[in-house]
Design a protein around this motif. Structure first.
Motif, short mmCIF file in Angstrom:
data_model
loop_
_atom_site.label_atom_id
_atom_site.label_comp_id
_atom_site.label_asym_id
_atom_site.label_seq_id
_atom_site.Cartn_x
_atom_site.Cartn_y
_atom_site.Cartn_z
N ARG A 121 28.84 41.33 49.09
CA ARG A 121 29.79 42.43 49.18
C ARG A 121 31.17 41.90 49.55
NH1 ARG A 121 29.66 47.55 53.38
NH2 ARG A 121 30.54 49.13 51.98
N GLY A 122 32.17 42.26 48.74
CA GLY A 122 33.54 41.81 49.00
C GLY A 122 34.42 42.93 49.50
N ASN A 123 35.50 42.56 50.20
CA ASN A 123 36.50 43.50 50.69
C ASN A 123 37.79 43.28 49.90
OD1 ASN A 123 34.83 44.57 52.80
ND2 ASN A 123 35.24 42.72 54.00
N TYR A 124 38.25 44.31 49.21
CA TYR A 124 39.42 44.19 48.36
C TYR A 124 40.43 45.29 48.73
CZ TYR A 124 35.78 41.70 45.78
OH TYR A 124 34.74 40.88 45.44
N THR A 125 41.71 44.93 48.79
CA THR A 125 42.75 45.89 49.14
C THR A 125 43.95 45.73 48.21
OG1 THR A 125 43.73 44.35 50.75
CG2 THR A 125 42.09 45.92 51.58
N VAL A 126 44.71 46.82 48.13
CA VAL A 126 45.98 46.83 47.39
C VAL A 126 47.03 47.41 48.32
CG1 VAL A 126 47.24 47.75 45.41
CG2 VAL A 126 44.84 47.11 45.16
N THR A 127 48.19 46.77 48.38
CA THR A 127 49.28 47.25 49.23
C THR A 127 50.47 47.66 48.36
OG1 THR A 127 50.10 44.98 49.50
CG2 THR A 127 48.60 45.82 51.19
N ASN A 128 51.21 48.64 48.86
CA ASN A 128 52.40 49.08 48.12
C ASN A 128 53.61 48.24 48.50
OD1 ASN A 128 53.11 50.04 50.64
ND2 ASN A 128 52.51 52.16 50.18
N SER A 184 42.48 39.77 44.94
CA SER A 184 42.74 41.15 44.56
C SER A 184 44.23 41.45 44.58
CB SER A 184 42.02 42.11 45.51
OG SER A 184 42.50 41.98 46.83
N SER A 185 44.66 42.30 43.67
CA SER A 185 46.04 42.77 43.62
C SER A 185 46.01 44.13 42.92
CB SER A 185 46.94 41.78 42.87
OG SER A 185 46.52 41.63 41.52
N SER A 199 47.92 57.65 40.05
CA SER A 199 47.11 56.56 39.49
C SER A 199 47.16 55.36 40.43
CB SER A 199 47.59 56.15 38.10
OG SER A 199 48.89 55.60 38.16
N ALA A 200 46.08 54.58 40.40
CA ALA A 200 45.99 53.36 41.23
C ALA A 200 45.20 52.32 40.46
CB ALA A 200 45.33 53.66 42.57
N THR A 201 45.62 51.06 40.57
CA THR A 201 44.99 49.97 39.83
C THR A 201 44.54 48.88 40.79
OG1 THR A 201 46.40 50.39 37.90
CG2 THR A 201 45.30 48.26 38.01
N LEU A 202 43.33 48.42 40.59
CA LEU A 202 42.79 47.28 41.34
C LEU A 202 42.46 46.18 40.35
CD1 LEU A 202 41.60 45.86 43.86
CD2 LEU A 202 39.44 47.06 43.38
N LEU A 203 43.11 45.02 40.52
CA LEU A 203 42.88 43.86 39.66
C LEU A 203 42.17 42.77 40.46
CD1 LEU A 203 43.24 42.10 37.13
CD2 LEU A 203 45.55 41.54 37.96
N LEU A 204 41.03 42.34 39.97
CA LEU A 204 40.26 41.26 40.59
C LEU A 204 40.28 40.05 39.68
CD1 LEU A 204 37.15 43.26 41.89
CD2 LEU A 204 39.28 42.74 43.10
N MET A 205 40.77 38.93 40.21
CA MET A 205 40.86 37.68 39.44
C MET A 205 39.90 36.67 40.04
SD MET A 205 45.03 37.58 39.00
CE MET A 205 45.25 37.91 40.76
N ALA A 206 38.88 36.31 39.27
CA ALA A 206 37.84 35.41 39.74
C ALA A 206 37.93 34.09 38.99
CB ALA A 206 36.47 36.04 39.55
N GLU A 207 36.98 33.19 39.30
CA GLU A 207 36.97 31.89 38.65
C GLU A 207 36.60 32.01 37.18
OE1 GLU A 207 34.09 29.59 40.72
OE2 GLU A 207 32.51 31.09 40.51
N THR A 228 39.70 44.76 35.89
CA THR A 228 40.67 45.75 36.31
C THR A 228 40.04 47.14 36.39
OG1 THR A 228 42.44 44.51 35.21
CG2 THR A 228 42.92 46.79 35.81
N PHE A 229 40.28 47.83 37.50
CA PHE A 229 39.83 49.21 37.70
C PHE A 229 41.06 50.12 37.69
CE2 PHE A 229 36.74 46.51 39.79
CZ PHE A 229 35.52 47.05 39.45
N LEU A 230 40.97 51.22 36.97
CA LEU A 230 42.04 52.21 36.95
C LEU A 230 41.49 53.54 37.47
CD1 LEU A 230 44.86 53.23 36.21
CD2 LEU A 230 43.98 53.71 33.90
#
Length: 278
Positions: free
Chosen positions: A79-86, A127-128, A135-143, A149-151
């Motif tokens: 389980r990972g913890n991911y955040t987005v900041t404004n 995460s970014s 609307s809100a976007t979560l981008l996860l960049m892995a190896e 990307t979640f919208l």
């Protein structure tokens, strides 16, 4: 000389006692039948739960033929913890979840279409994203050049949000060409503004014919965060179904105990009344 009054009384007593015994047997058989009924109800509830937890069917489309055997699924993802900041550094989206990618792609080494399952590793995933009013976007960049990307979209009128789009791009070593899949008309993870959406159970989100996403122990809130804490959680149907089964079992056992107790009290009362008559 006819039968004495004592012998008649004894016969009557024996008949009454036999009647009481038969009544108790009937009550016990009824209790057993009720128990079997509740066991069948429990089996039905478990069967319905398994049907609710079935994997969602992906959108209908012509899929390429696959001759390779499906891979052995890996262990549950971490389980990972991911955040987005404004812009001012305030957290505007939070997500805690384990993610598993199910991808069908063309293999360069096998020269065929294969199915592969990959766990997203939080320690090598960054995460970014961005947050707007609706609307809100979560981008996860892995190896291995894996970008997920979640919208999320918010309906301001109903104050309800949902996951409306998912996009995956990947370039794994065995892929004959870069992989890409996207769907912007989804309706998953529905929640209320100011509250988080939670699903502890594994759920499968069908995105495209060649891509689906498994989530584990998911909690997400894309709108209405206060500080860096989740709002009150709204649980998914799978979690509610898991809570329903213990309730059914407890109710069945309590009802069975009540039936046996009532049968015992009735039998004891009738037996006591018979002795008083004798």
């Amino acid at each position: 000389m006819g039968p004495s009054r004592d012998s008649k009384s004894a016969v009557t007593s024996d008949l009454k006692e036999t009647g009481y015994i038969l009544a108790c047997i009937i009550i016990d058989v009824t209790a057993l039948g009720c128990f079997v009924y509740y066991i069948l109800c429990l089996f039905l509830a478990v069967t319905l739960h398994q049907s609710f937890a079935a994997t969602d069917v992906p959108p209908t489309a012509a899929a390429p033929q696959t001759t390779a055997l499906p891979p052995v699924p890996p262990a549950r993802p971490e389980r990972g913890n991911y955040t987005v900041t404004n812009g001012n550094g305030t957290v505007c989206l939070m997500a805690r979840m384990g993610l598993q990618l199910n991808i069908r792609f063309s293999s360069a080494s096998l020269n065929n279409t294969v199915q592969d399952v990959l766990n997203l590793q939080p320690n090598v995933t960054k995460s970014s994203g961005s947050c707007d009013s609706d609307s809100a976007t979560l981008l996860l960049m892995a190896e291995e050049k894996t970008n997920l990307t979640f919208l999320f979209s918010l309906n301001a009128t109903s104050s309800k949000y949902h996951l409306s789009g998912v996009t995956l791009s990947a370039a794994w070593p065995d892929m004959s060409e870069p992989f890409s899949a996207s769907n912007s008309s989804l309706d998953y993870l529905r929640g209320t503004l100011g509250r988080s959406y939670m699903c502890r159970e594994e759920q499968t989100l069908a995105v495209a014919v060649n891509f689906s996403l498994n989530t584990f122990q998911l909690q997400v809130q894309p709108f209405g965060l206060t500080g860096d804490q989740f709002g009150a959680a709204e649980e998914c149907q799978l979690d509610e179904d898991d809570m329903l089964i213990p309730i059914i079992v407890g109710t069945a056992l309590a009802s069975l105990v009540l039936i046996v107790l009532v049968a015992y009290l009735i039998g004891r009362k009738r037996s006591h009344a018979g002795y008083q008559t004798i």
